[in-house]
Scaffold this active site. Structure first.
Site, mmCIF file in Angstrom:
data_model
loop_
_atom_site.group_PDB
_atom_site.id
_atom_site.type_symbol
_atom_site.label_atom_id
_atom_site.label_comp_id
_atom_site.label_asym_id
_atom_site.label_seq_id
_atom_site.Cartn_x
_atom_site.Cartn_y
_atom_site.Cartn_z
ATOM 1 N N ASP A 180 0.854 -1.183 0.000
ATOM 2 C CA ASP A 180 0.000 0.000 0.000
ATOM 3 C C ASP A 180 0.895 1.240 0.000
ATOM 4 O OD1 ASP A 180 -2.396 1.591 0.345
ATOM 5 O OD2 ASP A 180 -1.855 1.777 2.460
ATOM 6 N N ASP A 223 -0.212 4.967 1.129
ATOM 7 C CA ASP A 223 -0.448 5.879 2.255
ATOM 8 C C ASP A 223 -0.372 5.132 3.586
ATOM 9 O OD1 ASP A 223 -0.981 7.720 0.219
ATOM 10 O OD2 ASP A 223 -3.079 7.087 0.166
#
Length: 150
Positions: free
Chosen positions: A9, A11
Site C-alpha cells: 500500500d 499511504d
C-alpha cells in the site's frame, strides 16, 4: 520456482501521509479537517517512508517475489491518481508500471498485501493481509523476517 505476489500500500506504508498534512496551511487544515485526502495535490507533497522503500527495493530485486504497489485513489480528489503516479516515479523508480489504483483491493490476485488498514477491500484480500504500523501491526523489521530479507 513460482514467485509470490506481494502488494505494498502507499499511504501509511510507503508514504508518510501525516507529512502531507503537516505541510498544509491553517486555512486548508480547517477547511478539510477530517478529510485531508480531499486536499488538491496533497499526495504530491508527502514524504517517503524510507525504511519501507528500502524493503521494497530489496524485495523487488529478490527472485522469490513479484512486487506491486496497490493503493486507493480518493474519488473526490481530482489530482490524487496522477499525484500518486508522479510520486512513485520520483521516489520509487523501480516501481515503474507496477502501480495499481483500486477501491477493491480484494479483487487483485496475490499472496500478500502490506497495508496499514483493512479498508477498500484490504480486509477481504484473498491472500495474507500483513497489517503495518500501529500497536498491533508489523514493523519493517518484522516484515523482513516474514519475507526472509537480510
Amino acid at each position: 520456482m513460482d514467485k509470490k505476489i506481494v502488494y505494498f500500500d502507499m499511504d501509511g506504508v510507503l508514504v508518510n501521509f501525516q507529512s502531507g498534512i503537516d505541510q498544509l496551511n491553517h486555512v486548508d487544515l480547517e477547511l478539510y479537517k477530517g478529510n485531508y485526502d480531499k486536499v488538491p495535490n496533497i499526495f504530491s507533497t508527502m514524504k517517503p517512508n524510507l525504511d519501507m522503500i528500502s524493503l521494497w527495493e530489496q524485495m523487488v530485486d529478490d527472485e522469490r517475489y513479484d512486487c506491486y504497489i496497490l493503493s486507493t485513489s480518493p474519488w473526490y480528489n481530482a489530482t490524487a491518481a496522477s499525484d500518486k503516479v508522479e510520486w512513485v516515479k520520483k521516489h520509487i523508480p523501480s516501481a515503474f508500471k507496477r502501480v495499481i489504483l483500486s477501491h477493491n483491493k480484494n479483487l487483485n490476485y496475490g499472496h500478500y498485501l502490506i497495508d496499514d488498514r483493512d479498508r477498500n477491500g484490504a480486509g477481504e484480500f484473498m491472500g495474507t493481509l500483513l497489517k503495518f504500523g500501529g500497536d498491533d501491526g508489523h514493523t519493517v523489521k518484522s516484515l523482513m523476517e516474514v519475507f526472509d530479507i537480510n
